[in-house]
Write a protein that holds these residues in place. Structure first.
Motif, mmCIF file in Angstrom:
data_model
loop_
_atom_site.group_PDB
_atom_site.id
_atom_site.type_symbol
_atom_site.label_atom_id
_atom_site.label_comp_id
_atom_site.label_asym_id
_atom_site.label_seq_id
_atom_site.Cartn_x
_atom_site.Cartn_y
_atom_site.Cartn_z
ATOM 1 N N GLN A 139 21.881 -3.583 2.785
ATOM 2 C CA GLN A 139 20.750 -3.253 3.670
ATOM 3 C C GLN A 139 20.208 -4.521 4.319
ATOM 4 O O GLN A 139 19.927 -5.510 3.645
ATOM 5 C CB GLN A 139 19.641 -2.562 2.885
ATOM 6 N N ASP A 140 20.038 -4.474 5.647
ATOM 7 C CA ASP A 140 19.484 -5.605 6.385
ATOM 8 C C ASP A 140 17.969 -5.646 6.187
ATOM 9 O O ASP A 140 17.376 -4.760 5.555
ATOM 10 C CB ASP A 140 19.832 -5.484 7.869
ATOM 11 N N TRP A 141 17.349 -6.679 6.753
ATOM 12 C CA TRP A 141 15.900 -6.804 6.638
ATOM 13 C C TRP A 141 15.190 -5.531 7.096
ATOM 14 O O TRP A 141 15.512 -4.975 8.144
ATOM 15 C CB TRP A 141 15.409 -7.971 7.485
ATOM 16 N N ALA A 142 14.229 -5.094 6.309
ATOM 17 C CA ALA A 142 13.404 -3.929 6.649
ATOM 18 C C ALA A 142 12.043 -4.094 6.000
ATOM 19 O O ALA A 142 11.919 -4.715 4.938
ATOM 20 C CB ALA A 142 14.065 -2.631 6.189
ATOM 21 N N ARG A 143 11.014 -3.550 6.650
ATOM 22 C CA ARG A 143 9.663 -3.575 6.104
ATOM 23 C C ARG A 143 9.408 -2.279 5.352
ATOM 24 O O ARG A 143 9.636 -1.172 5.862
ATOM 25 C CB ARG A 143 8.649 -3.725 7.247
ATOM 26 N N TYR A 144 8.907 -2.396 4.114
ATOM 27 C CA TYR A 144 8.532 -1.250 3.301
ATOM 28 C C TYR A 144 7.052 -1.387 2.964
ATOM 29 O O TYR A 144 6.620 -2.425 2.440
ATOM 30 C CB TYR A 144 9.374 -1.189 2.033
ATOM 31 N N ALA A 145 6.258 -0.355 3.254
ATOM 32 C CA ALA A 145 4.810 -0.461 3.083
ATOM 33 C C ALA A 145 4.220 0.901 2.766
ATOM 34 O O ALA A 145 4.822 1.950 3.028
ATOM 35 C CB ALA A 145 4.168 -1.043 4.340
ATOM 36 N N VAL A 146 3.013 0.873 2.207
ATOM 37 C CA VAL A 146 2.267 2.094 1.939
ATOM 38 C C VAL A 146 0.799 1.843 2.282
ATOM 39 O O VAL A 146 0.273 0.756 2.057
ATOM 40 C CB VAL A 146 2.419 2.542 0.463
ATOM 41 N N THR A 147 0.158 2.861 2.857
ATOM 42 C CA THR A 147 -1.273 2.817 3.189
ATOM 43 C C THR A 147 -1.990 3.880 2.369
ATOM 44 O O THR A 147 -1.496 5.010 2.252
ATOM 45 C CB THR A 147 -1.491 3.061 4.686
ATOM 46 N N PHE A 148 -3.149 3.533 1.797
ATOM 47 C CA PHE A 148 -3.831 4.469 0.909
ATOM 48 C C PHE A 148 -5.332 4.225 0.927
ATOM 49 O O PHE A 148 -5.810 3.171 1.356
ATOM 50 C CB PHE A 148 -3.298 4.326 -0.521
ATOM 51 N N ASP A 149 -6.064 5.229 0.438
ATOM 52 C CA ASP A 149 -7.515 5.151 0.261
ATOM 53 C C ASP A 149 -7.789 4.676 -1.156
ATOM 54 O O ASP A 149 -7.528 5.401 -2.115
ATOM 55 C CB ASP A 149 -8.146 6.521 0.502
ATOM 56 N N PRO A 150 -8.328 3.457 -1.336
ATOM 57 C CA PRO A 150 -8.527 2.936 -2.682
ATOM 58 C C PRO A 150 -9.644 3.618 -3.452
ATOM 59 O O PRO A 150 -9.803 3.378 -4.653
ATOM 60 C CB PRO A 150 -8.861 1.460 -2.435
ATOM 61 N N ASN A 151 -10.411 4.467 -2.766
ATOM 62 C CA ASN A 151 -11.531 5.146 -3.424
ATOM 63 C C ASN A 151 -11.205 6.574 -3.843
ATOM 64 O O ASN A 151 -12.096 7.302 -4.300
ATOM 65 C CB ASN A 151 -12.746 5.140 -2.493
ATOM 66 N N ALA A 152 -9.951 6.966 -3.705
ATOM 67 C CA ALA A 152 -9.555 8.317 -4.111
ATOM 68 C C ALA A 152 -9.701 8.485 -5.621
ATOM 69 O O ALA A 152 -9.264 7.633 -6.391
ATOM 70 C CB ALA A 152 -8.121 8.589 -3.691
ATOM 71 N N ALA A 153 -10.304 9.575 -6.026
ATOM 72 C CA ALA A 153 -10.505 9.818 -7.461
ATOM 73 C C ALA A 153 -9.215 10.284 -8.131
ATOM 74 O O ALA A 153 -8.945 9.942 -9.290
ATOM 75 C CB ALA A 153 -11.604 10.856 -7.662
ATOM 76 N N THR A 154 -8.414 11.061 -7.418
ATOM 77 C CA THR A 154 -7.152 11.549 -7.968
ATOM 78 C C THR A 154 -5.996 10.776 -7.354
ATOM 79 O O THR A 154 -6.127 10.160 -6.291
ATOM 80 C CB THR A 154 -6.963 13.047 -7.689
#
Length: 230
Positions: A139-154
């Motif tokens: 696999q060549d260079w690729a960006r892997y990321a995740v965005t989330f709400d840090p205040n989620a209770a569950t």
């Protein structure tokens, strides 16, 4: 309600929403910046000045059950995420090869967000984790990321917890009474790892490169529209 000329004069420059963001990226051009990679009898991780995405990057050649890149020293990736409404964490990866006994094998790249303070019952930490990608040889260079709400209770969709064990399934889970937001309020270590909680692995040969360890914390937008009732 109509626009006040006085308010338009005073607040005219504040009509657009403003958002405060804190960002940091480790490019390896200035060294490890508080991060570390696999070292020891199974191989080593070195910083190479060229060939990254772009420029410098960290190159790991290692034989073990898995590999982990982590920090408990870079303050930009630690602390209380709760002051943000959205957090994005990512990394760039290039996979030269992952093999077991000479045959290619896949490995899941996991983001593991850890709190030592919330550890219980002999576990080294309590964490929340998210699979970012399936890594495979070539696999060549690729960006892997995740965005989330840090205040989620569950736990948000796609996330798991560790620090305790489900008594029926024996799968990892968060300890009783600990929420996703609790962990994100006390982040004491951050890791990109191929060791997914609850999984077992055989020894594999890893030849892998990483670059641009990134975090962005976005706070609440600020609105100032300059309207008032007459």
């Amino acid at each position: 309600m109509r626009r006040s000329k006085r308010n338009l004069g005073v607040f005219g420059l504040l009509l657009a929403p403003l958002a405060a963001a804190q960002t940091a990226t480790v490019t390896f051009d200035e060294g490890w910046a508080g991060w570390s990679g696999p070292q020891g009898g199974g191989g080593a991780t070195t910083i190479e000045p060229t060939g990254g995405h772009p420029g410098a990057h960290a190159h790991t050649v290692f034989n073990n059950f898995g590999i982990t890149f982590s920090t408990d020293a870079n303050a930009a990736f630690l602390g209380d995420y709760g002051s943000a409404t959205s957090v994005t964490i990512g990394v760039d990866v290039r996979v030269e090869s992952i093999a077991m006994l000479g045959s290619p094998v896949p490995r899941t790249l996991v983001l593991d967000v850890r709190s030592y303070s919330l550890a219980q019952d002999g576990y080294p930490w309590t964490s929340v984790w998210h699979p970012l990608a399936l890594l495979e040889s070539g696999q060549d260079w690729a960006r892997y990321a995740v965005t989330f709400d840090p205040n989620a209770a569950t736990l948000p969709a796609g996330w798991g917890g560790s620090g305790a064990e489900d008594p029926i399934t024996f799968e990892p889970r968060l300890p009783d009474g600990v929420t996703f937001a609790d962990v994100l309020a006390q982040v004491e270590s951050l890791a990109f790892t191929t060791l997914e909680p609850g999984m077992f692995y055989g020894f594999a040969d890893f030849d892998l490169r990483i670059d641009n360890l990134h975090i962005a914390r976005v706070a609440d937008p600020v609105f100032a529209d300059g309207f008032e009732a007459d």
